[in-house]
Design an enzyme around this catalytic site. Structure first.
Site, PDB file in Angstrom:
ATOM      1  CE  LYS A 103     -12.455  -6.400   1.204  1.00 19.87           C
ATOM      2  NZ  LYS A 103     -10.827  -6.004   0.647  1.00 19.87           N
ATOM      3  CG  HIS A 124      -1.860  -0.939   1.540  1.00 17.85           C
ATOM      4  ND1 HIS A 124      -2.025  -2.036   2.555  1.00 17.85           N
ATOM      5  CD2 HIS A 124      -3.284  -1.144   0.800  1.00 17.85           C
ATOM      6  CE1 HIS A 124      -3.092  -2.537   2.260  1.00 17.85           C
ATOM      7  NE2 HIS A 124      -3.607  -2.301   1.461  1.00 17.85           N
ATOM      8  CB  SER A 155      -4.013  -6.625   4.283  1.00 16.42           C
ATOM      9  OG  SER A 155      -3.791  -5.601   3.953  1.00 16.42           O
ATOM     10  NE  ARG A 192      -2.771  -7.071  -4.554  1.00 14.91           N
ATOM     11  CZ  ARG A 192      -3.400  -7.129  -3.503  1.00 14.91           C
ATOM     12  NH1 ARG A 192      -2.896  -7.485  -2.277  1.00 14.91           N
ATOM     13  NH2 ARG A 192      -4.578  -6.964  -3.580  1.00 14.91           N
TER      14      ARG A 192
HETATM   15  P1  ADP Z   1      -9.824  -2.904  -0.752  1.00 18.15           P
HETATM   16  O1  ADP Z   1     -10.765  -3.847   0.437  1.00 18.15           O
HETATM   17  O2  ADP Z   1     -10.529  -1.610  -1.137  1.00 18.15           O
HETATM   18  O3  ADP Z   1      -9.501  -3.771  -1.680  1.00 18.15           O
HETATM   19  P2  ADP Z   1      -7.272  -3.254   0.462  1.00 18.15           P
HETATM   20  O4  ADP Z   1      -6.710  -2.563   1.636  1.00 18.15           O
HETATM   21  O5  ADP Z   1      -7.193  -4.597   0.371  1.00 18.15           O
HETATM   22  O6  ADP Z   1      -8.722  -2.351   0.181  1.00 18.15           O
HETATM   23  O7  ADP Z   1      -6.678  -2.742  -0.867  1.00 18.15           O
HETATM   24  C1  ADP Z   1      -6.563  -1.421  -1.385  1.00 18.15           C
HETATM   25  C2  ADP Z   1      -5.932  -0.997  -2.750  1.00 18.15           C
HETATM   26  O8  ADP Z   1      -4.425  -1.433  -2.453  1.00 18.15           O
HETATM   27  C3  ADP Z   1      -6.255  -2.123  -3.565  1.00 18.15           C
HETATM   28  O9  ADP Z   1      -6.114  -1.245  -4.980  1.00 18.15           O
HETATM   29  C4  ADP Z   1      -5.282  -3.128  -3.776  1.00 18.15           C
HETATM   30  O10 ADP Z   1      -5.189  -3.741  -5.027  1.00 18.15           O
HETATM   31  C5  ADP Z   1      -4.202  -2.363  -3.329  1.00 18.15           C
HETATM   32  N1  ADP Z   1      -3.224  -3.167  -2.773  1.00 18.15           N
HETATM   33  C6  ADP Z   1      -3.026  -3.807  -1.647  1.00 18.15           C
HETATM   34  N2  ADP Z   1      -1.862  -4.590  -1.464  1.00 18.15           N
HETATM   35  C7  ADP Z   1      -1.266  -4.060  -2.536  1.00 18.15           C
HETATM   36  C8  ADP Z   1       0.200  -4.493  -3.195  1.00 18.15           C
HETATM   37  N3  ADP Z   1       1.052  -5.635  -2.079  1.00 18.15           N
HETATM   38  N4  ADP Z   1       0.654  -4.039  -4.086  1.00 18.15           N
HETATM   39  C9  ADP Z   1      -0.110  -3.000  -4.701  1.00 18.15           C
HETATM   40  N5  ADP Z   1      -1.347  -2.776  -4.475  1.00 18.15           N
HETATM   41  C10 ADP Z   1      -1.650  -3.444  -3.407  1.00 18.15           C
END
Ligand code: ADP
Length: 161
Positions: free
Chosen positions: A41, A17, A128, A90
């Protein structure tokens, strides 16, 4: 001035992130990381805890603010005079869901433009969910999250370091 929102659950924030937020902050004048409550979630951390972790992780990024928002991201975009939604891509597995969300948001608000960033390749397989799974079993997570997040995870899982 282009304002871009970077929405997510951030449960918890990881180096993946952080990588995306920093890349976005180099392209847009103003980036707002939006911590979504997302009760569906079933997050491990409360929205307040997630907000604190995101704020602490990104405090060195000058043109970035952190807020929480419990409604639709397009409403948040309107309220902040923004037009861009940042998301991270990703693997191919992210694509279908992100594609659907991007079109849905554009249908709800025609100015909403979703911009995707790819993280550094070392974070391609980082999520996460994975961090929580490893953390729960007291595995090594220092390469995936900042120390303050690691400490919060250890506390949640009642692991003494
Ligand atoms: P959501 O529930 O909105 O998907 P997340 O916190 O899981 O929230 O992810 C928020 C954004 O960050 C999403 O676009 C996700 O693809 C991106 N993201 C999460 N982890 C990574 C990572 N390791 N590399 C790139 N983008 C990431």
């Amino acid at each position: 001035m282009k304002t871009a929102l970077y929405p997510g659950t951030f449960d918890p924030i990881t180096y993946g992130h952080i990588d995306i937020a920093k890349r976005a902050s180099q392209i847009f004048n103003r980036v707002i990381a939006v911590v979504a409550e997302n009760p569906s979630k079933n997050p491990l951390f409360s929205v307040e805890e997630r907000l604190e972790m995101v704020t602490e992780s990104l405090m060195d990024v000058k043109n970035l603010e952190v807020i929480r928002y419990d409604g639709l991201i397009v409403d948040c975009l309107r309220e902040n005079n923004g037009s861009v939604i940042i998301r991270g891509l990703r693997a191919l597995s992210d694509f279908e869901y992100e594609f659907q969300m991007a079109y849905t948001n554009r249908n709800l608000y025609s100015v909403a433009e979703t911009v995707f960033f790819m993280p550094s390749s070392k974070y391609t397989y980082l999520s996460s969910t994975m961090v929580k799974q490893i953390g729960r079993l007291n595995g090594a997570i220092s390469d995936f999250v900042p120390d303050h997040v690691k400490m919060r995870l250890q506390k949640k899982f009642s692991i003494s370091s």
